[in-house]
Design a protein around this motif. Structure first.
Motif, mmCIF file in Angstrom:
data_model
loop_
_atom_site.group_PDB
_atom_site.id
_atom_site.type_symbol
_atom_site.label_atom_id
_atom_site.label_comp_id
_atom_site.label_asym_id
_atom_site.label_seq_id
_atom_site.Cartn_x
_atom_site.Cartn_y
_atom_site.Cartn_z
ATOM 1 N N ARG A 384 0.876 -1.185 0.081
ATOM 2 C CA ARG A 384 -0.025 -0.088 0.170
ATOM 3 C C ARG A 384 0.888 1.394 0.027
ATOM 4 O O ARG A 384 0.411 2.170 -0.597
ATOM 5 C CB ARG A 384 -1.058 0.062 1.255
ATOM 6 C CG ARG A 384 -1.939 1.128 1.256
ATOM 7 C CD ARG A 384 -2.968 0.960 2.292
ATOM 8 N NE ARG A 384 -2.664 1.249 3.578
ATOM 9 C CZ ARG A 384 -2.124 0.487 4.307
ATOM 10 N NH1 ARG A 384 -2.531 -0.756 4.242
ATOM 11 N NH2 ARG A 384 -1.728 1.019 5.554
ATOM 12 N N THR A 385 2.248 1.036 0.451
ATOM 13 C CA THR A 385 2.945 2.426 0.674
ATOM 14 C C THR A 385 3.963 2.394 -0.298
ATOM 15 O O THR A 385 5.063 3.059 -0.393
ATOM 16 C CB THR A 385 3.618 2.333 2.170
ATOM 17 O OG1 THR A 385 4.448 1.097 2.388
ATOM 18 C CG2 THR A 385 2.616 2.354 3.087
ATOM 19 N N LEU A 386 3.638 1.735 -1.358
ATOM 20 C CA LEU A 386 4.846 1.535 -2.313
ATOM 21 C C LEU A 386 4.813 2.906 -3.240
ATOM 22 O O LEU A 386 6.039 3.367 -3.468
ATOM 23 C CB LEU A 386 4.220 0.476 -3.646
ATOM 24 C CG LEU A 386 5.270 0.124 -4.627
ATOM 25 C CD1 LEU A 386 6.378 -0.181 -4.123
ATOM 26 C CD2 LEU A 386 4.460 -0.632 -5.817
ATOM 27 N N SER A 387 3.979 3.540 -3.525
ATOM 28 C CA SER A 387 3.993 4.820 -4.119
ATOM 29 C C SER A 387 4.449 5.921 -3.018
ATOM 30 O O SER A 387 5.025 6.859 -3.275
ATOM 31 C CB SER A 387 2.820 5.140 -4.804
ATOM 32 O OG SER A 387 1.751 5.291 -3.929
ATOM 33 N N GLU A 388 3.799 5.846 -1.833
ATOM 34 C CA GLU A 388 3.945 6.704 -0.717
ATOM 35 C C GLU A 388 5.722 6.747 -0.518
ATOM 36 O O GLU A 388 6.205 7.978 0.030
ATOM 37 C CB GLU A 388 3.120 6.568 0.443
ATOM 38 C CG GLU A 388 1.724 6.333 0.154
ATOM 39 C CD GLU A 388 0.941 6.003 1.494
ATOM 40 O OE1 GLU A 388 1.534 5.935 2.366
ATOM 41 O OE2 GLU A 388 -0.241 6.079 1.357
ATOM 42 N N GLY A 389 6.244 5.709 -0.499
ATOM 43 C CA GLY A 389 7.655 5.740 -0.278
ATOM 44 C C GLY A 389 8.411 6.511 -1.098
ATOM 45 O O GLY A 389 9.772 6.508 -0.776
ATOM 46 N N PHE A 390 7.967 6.442 -2.419
ATOM 47 C CA PHE A 390 9.119 7.243 -3.570
ATOM 48 C C PHE A 390 9.060 8.908 -3.275
ATOM 49 O O PHE A 390 8.058 9.497 -2.946
ATOM 50 C CB PHE A 390 8.261 7.115 -4.636
ATOM 51 C CG PHE A 390 9.147 7.555 -5.930
ATOM 52 C CD1 PHE A 390 10.418 6.739 -6.474
ATOM 53 C CD2 PHE A 390 9.203 8.619 -6.563
ATOM 54 C CE1 PHE A 390 11.166 6.938 -7.295
ATOM 55 C CE2 PHE A 390 10.112 9.323 -7.490
ATOM 56 C CZ PHE A 390 10.987 8.175 -7.947
ATOM 57 N N PRO A 391 10.526 9.366 -2.901
ATOM 58 C CA PRO A 391 10.451 10.489 -2.258
ATOM 59 C C PRO A 391 10.179 11.618 -3.326
ATOM 60 O O PRO A 391 10.459 11.383 -4.567
ATOM 61 C CB PRO A 391 11.952 10.617 -2.054
ATOM 62 C CG PRO A 391 12.548 9.373 -2.790
ATOM 63 C CD PRO A 391 11.541 8.399 -2.947
ATOM 64 N N ASP A 392 9.663 12.713 -2.840
ATOM 65 C CA ASP A 392 9.654 13.798 -3.748
ATOM 66 C C ASP A 392 10.866 14.423 -4.118
ATOM 67 O O ASP A 392 11.765 14.186 -3.159
ATOM 68 C CB ASP A 392 8.817 14.808 -3.024
ATOM 69 C CG ASP A 392 7.267 14.360 -2.946
ATOM 70 O OD1 ASP A 392 6.842 13.593 -3.570
ATOM 71 O OD2 ASP A 392 6.688 15.011 -1.789
ATOM 72 N N SER A 393 11.097 15.135 -5.130
ATOM 73 C CA SER A 393 12.397 15.580 -5.568
ATOM 74 C C SER A 393 12.217 16.923 -6.308
ATOM 75 O O SER A 393 11.506 17.103 -6.985
ATOM 76 C CB SER A 393 12.900 14.590 -6.874
ATOM 77 O OG SER A 393 14.227 15.134 -7.006
ATOM 78 N N GLU A 394 13.250 17.732 -5.740
ATOM 79 C CA GLU A 394 13.264 19.086 -6.346
ATOM 80 C C GLU A 394 13.767 18.975 -7.696
ATOM 81 O O GLU A 394 13.635 19.637 -8.771
ATOM 82 C CB GLU A 394 14.170 19.970 -5.567
ATOM 83 C CG GLU A 394 13.662 20.339 -3.970
ATOM 84 C CD GLU A 394 14.464 21.195 -3.415
ATOM 85 O OE1 GLU A 394 15.493 21.655 -4.001
ATOM 86 O OE2 GLU A 394 14.280 21.475 -2.427
ATOM 87 N N ALA A 395 14.792 17.858 -7.999
ATOM 88 C CA ALA A 395 15.367 17.516 -9.489
ATOM 89 C C ALA A 395 14.158 17.278 -10.445
ATOM 90 O O ALA A 395 14.265 17.714 -11.574
ATOM 91 C CB ALA A 395 16.258 16.207 -9.412
#
Length: 833
Positions: A384-395
Motif C-alpha cells: 500500500r505504501t509502494l508509491s508513498e515511499g517514493f520521495p519527492d524531488s526538487e530535481a
C-alpha cells in the motif's frame, strides 16, 4: 454356495497398501492441479518510452559511406573543445583565425566553389557572346581521315559523362526526397521526446500506485480458489482413500454374508443333530419289533423262497449312531446373539458417509476459510505504501521545468526548419530537374546527331537531323552555363550545414566526446549546467549517467532524490504470507464418523473368532452321516415282502407278509424318511462348515486387525492428505503473490522508476539527426555536386561534338564569312592517301 476364501489375501493386500501409504506421508506431492495459473498484469511505464529508432540497411548505404569518407578527408581536425568552450561562454572572444583553422577543409571547398561560381558563368557568358558573333564553335571546315575517329571518341566520352550525370541526378532525386521525408517526422518527434521525458520522474508515484492497485489480481485469484478449497481437499481425500476404503467395505460386506452363512450351517447342524438324536431311540425300538416279527414269519417252514428276505430282515436295525457326534453347545453358547449387527446396513452407511466427504470437509473448514478470506482481502502495508515511499524531488521539478521550456522555445525553430526544408526540397527538385534536362538534351542531341551522320550516305538527305542534334547539345550547354551558379550555391550551403553536423556533432556524439565535453567543468556556461538541470547526483557524470541509464539503472541511483528509496522494502510481504500460512495450517477434518466397523459388528467378529467353530470335530459328524439311518434298504425290503406275500400258497402267511410290508412302508414314511432328510442337511452343512471355518476364522482375525489399524490409520492418513493438499494449495496461492512480486519488481526497476527512457531518447535523437536526416542530406549535396562538376566535361565534349553534327561548310572567298558562304561537300566514300 459362497466361500470366503478370497478375503484373506484381500485383507493382506489392504494392510500392505496402508503400510506403503504411511511411507508416502513423509514426502509432499502436488499433482497437476497444484500448479498455479499464469496471471496477466497490465503493463505500465511504457507510455513515456520511445520506440527505439534504427536506420534499416538499404541500397544507399555505399553512398552514405562514401560521403562520410569524403567528409572525414575534408575535416581532419579533432573535436574543437577549446573553440566551442569559448563560443559558449564568451562568443565575442572567438577569433576568426581559429574558426578558419578548424574549418580549413571547408574553406578549401569554399574557394573551389567560389572559383567555380566565378569561372563557369564567366566562361559561359564569353561563349555566348562569341557564338552571338559567330566566332567560336561552328562546324568542321573540311573532312579528313581521322575525323571519324575523333567524332566517335567525342561521342563516346559525352555519352559516358551523360550516363554518369544520369546516375548522379537519379541519386539526387532519391536523396532529396529521402531527406524531405525524414526531416518532417524527425522535427515533429522533438516535442514528443521532450514531453515524454517530462514525466520521467513526476509520473513515477502515480504509476507506482497503479502497480500497488494490481495487487488485487492475485488477491481475487486466491479468493476465487478459496471458494472451492474445501470441496477440492475433500475430493482429494476421498480419491486417495477410496482405494483403501471401498475394498475394505466390500470385504466387510462379504465377510458379514459369509459369517451369516456359516452361522446358518452351524444352526442347521445343531438342529439336525438334535432331531436325529431324539428320533434315534424310538426308531430303534420300532425296527427291533419289526425285525423280530419278520424273522418269525420268514423262518416258518411253510414260507417258500424266503431265504433272501430273511437275510435282509436280519439287517433291519439302526446304521448311524448320532449319540456319538460331539456337542455344539459351547460353540453355540459363545455365538449366542450373533449377529448383533447388520453388516449390510453398516457398510451402506459407511459408504454414504465416505461419499459425502467433500461436502463434510467443506462444512468443517468453512470457518477457517472465512478467516483466510478476510486475511487475503487485506492489502499488505508494504504494498500500500509502494508509491508513498517514493520521495519527492526538487530535481523532478527542475527537470520538468527545463524540458517544458525547451519544448516551448524549440517550437518556433522547428516550424522554421520545416519551412526552410520545404524551400530546399523545391530548389533541389528544380535544380535536379535542370540537370535531368541537360541529360535529356545530351541524349537527344547524340541520337539525332548520330542519325544525321548516318543519313549523309543518302544523296537525298537533309541536314535537319544533324542540325537538330547540335541544337539539343547546345541547349544542354546553355542550361549548364545558366544554372551553374544556383547549383554551386545550393551545394555549398547544404554542404557547409550537413558536413558540420556530421563532423562536428554526429562524429563526436557517436564517440561520446560530446558527453565528455559536457562533463568537463567550465566548458558549459552556468545557465547550461546539464548536471544541475537533469538533477544528477554530484558524483555521477553525464557520460556515466548515460551509460548507467542505458543499462537500466534506477532513478534513485542516478538522480538526486530527497531521501532513499528501496523497492524491496515495499515488496516484502513475508509477514502477510506468514499469517496466511499460519491460518492455512489450522485446517482440520474430523474422520470419526467414518468408522468402518461399529461396536456391534466388532463384537460379532470377536465372538465368531473366539467361538471355536473351527475346532469342532467335523470328522465325527461325517463318520455318522456317511452311514445309513437303517442298515437295510427299507423300500427294497418292502417290495420283496409284497412279492413273497403274493407267492405264498398259504394265504394266512402271505397276508401277514403283506401286512408287515405295509407296516414297514408306514415306518419309513413316518420315521426313517425325515431322519434321512436331516442326515442330508447335516451332511451338506457339516461339509460346508468344515471347508470354510478355518479360512473364515483367519479372515475374521485379519479383518479385526486391519479395521483396528484403519481406525487410527485412516484419520492419520486423512490428516496427512489434508496437510499435503493445504500445503500444495498454499504454495499455489503464494506463487500468485510471487508472480505479482516478480512483476512489480521488474515493473518498478525496469519500466517505471528507471532512467532508461533518457538514454533511449538520446540514442533516438542521434539516430534521427545523424542517420535518418544527415545521411540523405549529405548524400543529396554530394550527388548534386557530382552532377555539377560533371557539367564542365559535359559542356566541353558537347561543344566539340556539336561541330561534327552540323553540315560541313566551305569558305568561298577570303572576305566572306564562313557562316554566309555555304557549299555542301558531297559525301566522300573513300580517301586516297
Amino acid at each position: 454356495m459362497r466361500l470366503p476364501g478370497s478375503l484373506g489375501p484381500l485383507a493382506l493386500l489392504l494392510g500392505l497398501e496402508l503400510a506403503l501409504g504411511r511411507g508416502q506421508m513423509t514426502s509432499q506431492y502436488c499433482g497437476p492441479q497444484g500448479q498455479a495459473e499464469k496471471l496477466q498484469f497490465i503493463g505500465l511505464g511504457k507510455g513515456r518510452w520511445l520506440d527505439p529508432q534504427a536506420r534499416p540497411p538499404g541500397s544507399l548505404d555505399p553512398l552514405y559511406r562514401m560521403v562520410r569518407g569524403f567528409l572525414d578527408m575534408v575535416q581532419l581536425n579533432p573535436f574543437p573543445e577549446g573553440l566551442i568552450r569559448v563560443a559558449l561562454n564568451e562568443p565575442s572572444l572567438v577569433r576568426t583565425s581559429d574558426v578558419v583553422r578548424y574549418e580549413a577543409g571547408y574553406v578549401v571547398c569554399a574557394v573551389i566553389a567560389g572559383l567555380f561560381l566565378l569561372i563557369v558563368p564567366t566562361v559561359g557568358f564569353c561563349f555566348c557572346c562569341c557564338r552571338f558573333r559567330r566566332r567560336c564553335g561552328g562546324r568542321v571546315k573540311a573532312e579528313h581521315k581521322s575525323m571519324a575517329c575523333e567524332r566517335g571518341s567525342l561521342m563516346t566520352f559525352l555519352l559516358l559523362i551523360t550516363l554518369l550525370l544520369l546516375t548522379g541526378v537519379v541519386c539526387a532525386f532519391i536523396t532529396n526526397q529521402r531527406t524531405h521525408e525524414e526531416i518532417g517526422p524527425g522535427v515533429r518527434a522533438v516535442p514528443g521526446v521532450l514531453n515524454s521525458l517530462q514525466g520521467l520522474v513526476s509520473d513515477v508515484p502515480q504509476e507506482l500506485q497503479a502497480v500497488a492497485g494490481q495487487f488485487s489480481i492475485p488477491q481475487n485469484q486466491v479468493l476465487e480458489e478459496l471458494n472451492g478449497v474445501g470441496a477440492n481437499i475433500g475430493s482429494t481425500i476421498h480419491t486417495q482413500l477410496r482405494g483403501t476404503v471401498y475394498p475394505m467395505l466390500a470385504s466387510l460386506q462379504r465377510l458379514g454374508q459369509d459369517m451369516q452363512i456359516s452361522l446358518d450351517h452351524l444352526y442347521k447342524i445343531n438342529s439336525s443333530t438334535a432331531f436325529l438324536q431324539a428320533q434315534q431311540e424310538p426308531l430303534g425300538s420300532s425296527l427291533q419289533d419289526r425285525r423280530q416279527k419278520l424273522l418269525s414269519l420268514l423262518q416258518d417252514a411253510q414260507c417258500q423262497g424266503c431265504a433272501s428276505a430273511l437275510n435282509h430282515a436280519r439287517l433291519l436295525e439302526l446304521g448311524a449312531n448320532f449319540s456319538q457326534v460331539p456337542s455344539l453347545n459351547s460353540v453355540l453358547q459363545k455365538l449366542k446373539g450373533v449377529p448383533e449387527a447388520n453388516f449390510s446396513n453398516m457398510v451402506q452407511k459407511d459408504n454414504s458417509t465416505f461419499n459425502t466427504l467433500p461436502v463434510l470437509t467443506t462444512l468443517e473448514i468453512a470457518d477457517t476459510v472465512h478467516e483466510l478470506k478476510k486475511e487475503v482481502s487485506q492489502i499488505p502495508e508494504e504494498v500500500r505504501t509502494l508509491s508513498e515511499g517514493f520521495p519527492d524531488s526538487e530535481a523532478a521539478d527542475r527537470w520538468r521545468q527545463a524540458l517544458a521550456e525547451a519544448e516551448n522555445s524549440s517550437r518556433p525553430y522547428l516550424h522554421a526548419i520545416q519551412r526552410y526544408e520545404r524551400y530546399r526540397w523545391i530548389a533541389g527538385y528544380v535544380l535536379s530537374s535542370v540537370i535531368l534536362l541537360v541529360v535529356i538534351c545530351n541524349l537527344l542531341g547524340l541520337s539525332l546527331g548520330l542519325w544525321g551522320i548516318s543519313a549523309r550516305e543518302d544523296s537525298s538527305h537533309t541536314e535537319a537531323k544533324g542540325e537538330a542534334g547540335a541544337q539539343f547539345l547546345m541547349a544542354g550547354v546553355g542550361l549548364s552555363f545558366i544554372f551553374s551558379g544556383p547549383f554551386i550555391l545550393l551545394i555549398f550551403v547544404t554542404f557547409l550545414l550537413g558536413g558540420n553536423i556530421q563532423t562536428l556533432v554526429c562524429r563526436s556524439w557517436e564517440s561520446q566526446e560530446l558527453y565528455q565535453f559536457a562533463d568537463t567543468p567550465g566548458n558549459l556556461p552556468s545557465s547550461m549546467n546539464l548536471s544541475h538541470l537533469l538533477g544528477l547526483k554530484k558524483d555521477i557524470s553525464i557520460l556515466s549517467a548515460y551509460q548507467q541509464c542505458k543499462e537500466g539503472a534506477a532513478l534513485w541511483k542516478v538522480l538526486q532524490l530527497n531521501g532513499s528509496y528501496d523497492p524491496e522494502k515495499h515488496l516484502d510481504i513475508n509477514k502477510y504470507t506468514a499469517r496466511l500460512r499460519e491460518k492455512m495450517r489450522n485446517l482440520e477434518v474430523d474422520m470419526s464418523d467414518l468408522n468402518l466397523l461399529n461396536e456391534a459388528a466388532e463384537r460379532d467378529l470377536e465372538a465368531f473368532r473366539n467361538s471355536g467353530i473351527e475346532k469342532i470335530d467335523y470328522p465325527s459328524f461325517l463318520a455318522q452321516v456317511q452311514k445309513p439311518v437303517v442298515q437295510v434298504d427299507i423300500l427294497k425290503l418292502v417290495k420283496e415282502l409284497e412279492k413273497l406275500g403274493q407267492a405264498q400258497k398259504e394265504s394266512a402267511l402271505g397276508q401277514q407278509l403283506k401286512q408287515e410290508a405295509q407296516t414297514l412302508q408306514t415306518l419309513y414314511q413316518e420315521k426313517i424318511l425325515p431322519q434321512e432328510t436331516h442326515v442330508v442337511t447335516l451332511n451338506r452343512s457339516v461339509r460346508a462348515l468344515s471347508a470354510s471355518s478355518s479360512r473364515l476364522q483367519m479372515v475374521v482375525s485379519e479383518t479385526l486387525v486391519n479395521t483396528s489399524f484403519l481406525k487410527t490409520e485412516l484419520p492419520n492418513r486423512a490428516h496427512w492428505i489434508l496437510r499435503n493438499e493445504s500445503e500444495c494449495f498454499l504454495n499455489r496461492e503464494m506463487s500468485y503473490f510471487s508472480q505479482y512480486m516478480d512483476w512489480a519488481r521488474k515493473m518498478v526497476t525496469e519500466h517505471i522508476a528507471t532512467c532508461q527512457p533518457l538514454s533511449g531518447a538520446l540514442d533516438n535523437s542521434r539516430v534521427i539527426l545523424c542517420d535518418l536526416i544527415a545521411n540523405p542530406w549529405n548524400a543529396f549535396w554530394f550527388c548534386l555536386a557530382w552532377c555539377t562538376f560533371l557539367l564542365i566535361p559535359s559542356i566541353i565534349f558537347a561543344i566539340k561534338t556539336t561541330k561534327h553534327f552540323r553540315p560541313i561548310r566551305k569558305r568561298l572567298s577570303s572576305t566572306s564569312s564562313e557562316e554566309t558562304q555555304l557549299f555542301h561537300i558531297p559525301r566522300v566514300t573513300s580517301l586516297k592517301l
